[in-house]
Enzyme design. Structure first.
Site, PDB file in Angstrom:
ATOM      1  N   HIS A 276       0.950  -1.269   0.099  1.00 23.34           N
ATOM      2  CA  HIS A 276      -0.066   0.103   0.025  1.00 23.34           C
ATOM      3  C   HIS A 276       0.723   1.210   0.008  1.00 23.34           C
ATOM      4  O   HIS A 276       0.771   2.187  -0.977  1.00 23.34           O
ATOM      5  CB  HIS A 276      -0.860  -0.153   1.208  1.00 23.34           C
ATOM      6  N   GLU A 277       1.852   1.378   0.781  1.00 25.00           N
ATOM      7  CA  GLU A 277       2.497   2.654   1.069  1.00 25.00           C
ATOM      8  C   GLU A 277       3.656   2.805  -0.255  1.00 25.00           C
ATOM      9  O   GLU A 277       3.952   3.827  -0.680  1.00 25.00           O
ATOM     10  CB  GLU A 277       3.519   2.748   2.389  1.00 25.00           C
ATOM     11  N   HIS A 280       1.778   4.570  -2.766  1.00 25.56           N
ATOM     12  CA  HIS A 280       2.048   6.004  -2.715  1.00 25.56           C
ATOM     13  C   HIS A 280       3.318   6.496  -3.040  1.00 25.56           C
ATOM     14  O   HIS A 280       3.516   7.421  -3.827  1.00 25.56           O
ATOM     15  CB  HIS A 280       1.823   6.233  -1.244  1.00 25.56           C
ATOM     16  N   GLU A 306      -4.575   7.867  -3.065  1.00 29.23           N
ATOM     17  CA  GLU A 306      -5.109   6.665  -2.418  1.00 29.23           C
ATOM     18  C   GLU A 306      -5.380   5.650  -3.735  1.00 29.23           C
ATOM     19  O   GLU A 306      -5.455   4.353  -3.597  1.00 29.23           O
ATOM     20  CB  GLU A 306      -6.122   6.961  -1.712  1.00 29.23           C
TER      21      GLU A 306
END
Lengths: 507, 507
Positions: A276-277, A280, A306
């Site tokens: 997830h990170e 980003h 996101e």
């Protein structure tokens, strides 16, 4: 606007960017390595940086350049200025307009309160002590309401806050989208819970106990770093550490940092927060070099940000292709856990749909309900329809209503997220918007790249990343979210892509 | 000066302090965790902070308050102002006077060049490539000479640079002290090399091979942290990391950080760099709370700072008492290395006097010659008596002359220290002054506390630390080095204390 003015603005913008990155370094350090006794002083350092940014942005120079306050809202002004410069001017004008409405005392106070209430939140969560956090949250909500009043708004003050994170978004539109999503998701969830999960297995039947157990943190870390390499995370311009709450922050054009947290007893927590990170971080690492040193070198909105993290986490990381590719690695590091299991078991396990209490570990379907709960609550707080003292009860009621669950403690309930403690109100809805953007982007992407799952299975992450870079990342904050969605997908935001994606995957 | 002016100055001073600590955070991060591609951008961030500090210090407000430029050099001005406030005014006045002589362009350029040449130095050292470093060092020397010209000086420009690190020190005084020390140390060294080391053993006979070998870095780290606890290092307000070159830096009143480097094949390198840096950190952690938030909350000079680090490293850590106390810990972690050895062997081994090439691993006796070599060279560089291209040869010649050794590479020769790359010229002599101050302080301390070695053997570190706090640390930068030495020891600096200490220990 003449060339000298543009050049002056670029200098100011660059200094503001350097100060923002400096503040990001202080923030990163606070969450990773700072000794605990230094909280108060760190908050003073950050407050001073906020004040300096405020001063630079609202100086006499900018005020005189921007004296015609309406002129720069529309990108069509002064056609003799290059398009990129006009986008740049719009960006810094919008920042100027907002900051010039805030008194420096409020800027400093918010910055200082952020450090303090964030620290208090961490302690309150650890001790399961909402009372400790309550006075700090009250101060923070009050400061955010003051900010909304300074900005001004139509309808609800929440609109003023929302606009900070998702330029152009408004409550009336979000209400409509979220209402629709809530109904459709609850409907889908009912069907999944009655009829069973993806592949026709009943929920209760999905076996995921092999992902619980004892997973050595160092091995998890090694696995995580391997996956980061697959995805294109550049360790020469980025790094990964651990913190209480995973996050991504940008300390410079070539310095993007993510954090994760490992749970020894639950493998997916670490892996999926890393992916997830990383999503980003890949966005932050993908801006065009032409934007370097300007405030256009940032994600255009949190929703678009996101869309990148949720895309990599769910559409890549929880896809069948990833399960196939990843399974041998998992078995290599954790042979006991992998014994007598297959990549299909892994795929089923990491996509198990089951109402739960903690947002960041929620499945793709129920995740959206977690967001809707937070959106409803924070809107009520800002609109004075709910007081901070009644927040835990309201939280629990909504969890009962939407997910049929009651938190066993405030730590796994109202205290679970860092956001409100940092003053991030109007932030949560961007998480759901991210899901919607992601599904719409992927539908366009697959027309050009072919099926994402197939690419991932073959380890062709580069084709995916290249598409994202060329169509989304490189633009940084040049376009607003609306403009970007239109440019990439040739239509406005349409939530049905996400609903179709979920239906296809889970029915 | 009226109360309003004092209050204005205190505000400015506080903001400068916050910015200095912010710069320290960026510097710490650069040496510990920053991704390698971010060097250039980090240097821009640091340059901006330097410029902001410069602006704040030389603003119209300070200029108007300090318009009578001579008045504040002497502490006896305006007796109606409290003594502490007068010391405060003198401190910020001195900083103002210096900064106001520097153009902001030079401040920015030095800051930027510092990051770049520091980074280049690290690479040049790694690759044993002096040529790579040469152009950056040339730029740095030229910038430092420009700075000296801006400040102005009597005699040599080196005086202007020296004053930055050791307020009040001048070349004519240092030359005299160092000349005397050089003769006496060479004399002592000759005797040691002929007659044998402490306890009458001949140098060649001192067995220290058990400190070479394979020392697991994690175990070294655990041992180091145990020793830090003994010494009074407060992990709630401080931390330890690793970096290429050990250092101490202050990020806030309650945030002091040290770094160390472990050598797997040589145990003392890690331990003694930890004790050394801890000495610096204890000074920084010991300022009176009344000084918090002001620029008086810092070490008064580098020489006094070094007196603290060298005291803990050598007079405590290389004493007989420490050897006795530490030996069981060493044997517990490294039983193989400790087999058939005693604490006496350890004491002898860590005090083995032997000319060597690398300053930071040098014994207490030859260490001073390493400093004298650097002092002579940097003075010649600044006085245009030596060019950067000829520096390696001059370095090697002086090592031959003073230590009868020739470096086998520039990495262990002229490239070994970080200092010149950061523009720290005039810094090295403070290391030797630190030894002198330390010996003089200890002579006074022992009159009150009794023998240091005995206290250490009994683990009574607190008595030692309390004495240092009450007599030295708490004053921060209130007094100049000269004033402090006079106040603590009731006489001016007298190098004979150190020579007596060495004679007693090594003959």
């Amino acid at each position: 606007m003449n060339k000298k003015d543009i050049s002056l603005l670029k200098n100011i913008d660059n200094e503001i960017l350097l100060l923002s990155h400096t503040a990001a370094i202080l923030g990163w350090d606070q969450e990773t390595y700072m000794p605990q006794n230094s909280v108060e002083e760190r908050s003073s350092q950050l407050a001073l940086l906020s004040a300096l940014i405020h001063e630079k942005l609202t100086s006499e120079i900018t005020a005189s350049i921007f004296k015609d306050i309406k002129k720069y809202e529309d990108i069509s002004f002064e056609k003799d200025i290059s398009e990129n410069d006009r986008y740049f001017i719009r960006k810094i004008f919008n920042a100027y307009k907002k900051q010039s409405l805030l008194p420096v005392s409020l800027v400093k106070e918010i910055s200082k309160q952020t450090s303090i209430s964030q620290h208090t939140w961490a302690k309150a969560k650890e001790d399961n002590n909402y009372k400790l956090f309550k006075p700090e949250l009250e101060k923070m909500i009050s400061l955010q309401k003051q900010k909304a009043e300074c900005y001004g708004y139509t309808g609800t003050p929440y609109n003023a806050l929302l606009d900070e994170y998702e330029k152009g978004a408004i409550v009336s539109q979000i209400d409509k989208i979220f209402h629709d999503i809530e109904l459709r998701i609850k409907n889908l969830l009912d069907k999944i819970l009655v009829n069973g999960n993806a592949n026709g297995n009943k929920t209760g039947d999905i076996e995921d106990s092999f992902l619980y157990g004892k997973f050595d943190v160092k091995k998890q870390d090694a696995v995580g770093r391997k996956v980061l390499e697959w995805l294109g995370f550049d360790f020469n311009s980025a790094r990964m550490d651990t913190s209480a709450h995973p996050f991504t922050t940008t300390l410079g054009f070539s310095d993007v940092r993510i954090t994760t947290h490992y749970k020894e007893n639950y493998f997916p927590a670490g892996l999926y927060s890393i992916i997830h990170e990383c999503g980003h971080a890949l966005y932050e690492m993908g801006f065009s070099k032409e934007l370097k040193g300007t405030s256009l070198a940032e994600g255009t909105s949190l929703g678009i940000h996101e869309s990148q993290s949720r895309f990599w986490e769910n559409m890549v990381g929880r896809g069948k292709g990833f399960a196939k590719l990843f399974w041998p690695v998992f078995c290599n590091y954790f042979p006991e856990a992998g014994k007598n299991r297959t990549h299909e078991d892994f795929f089923m396990a990491v996509n198990k749909v089951k109402p739960s209490l903690v947002r960041i570990n929620a499945d793709e379907v129920t995740y959206n309900l977690h967001i809707i709960i937070r959106y409803r609550l924070e809107k009520m707080l800002v609109e004075d329809k709910l007081s901070v003292v009644d927040l835990p009860a309201a939280w629990n009621n909504l969890y009962k209503e939407l997910l049929d669950l009651t938190p066993d403690s405030d730590s796994t309930g109202v205290l679970q997220d860092i956001h409100w403690s940092t003053g991030a109100i109007g932030y949560f809805p961007t998480y759901l918007l991210g899901n919607l953007y992601a599904a719409q982007f992927v539908a366009t992407m697959e027309k050009e790249t072919g099926n994402v799952d197939d690419l991932v299975e073959a380890g062709n992450f580069k084709i995916i990343l290249d598409w994202l870079r060329n169509n989304i990342h490189k633009y940084g904050a040049l376009y607003t979210p609306d403009e970007l969605v239109q440019k990439v997908t040739e239509q406005p935001l349409d939530p049905s892509y996400f609903l179709v994606y979920l239906d296809k995957k889970y029915r």
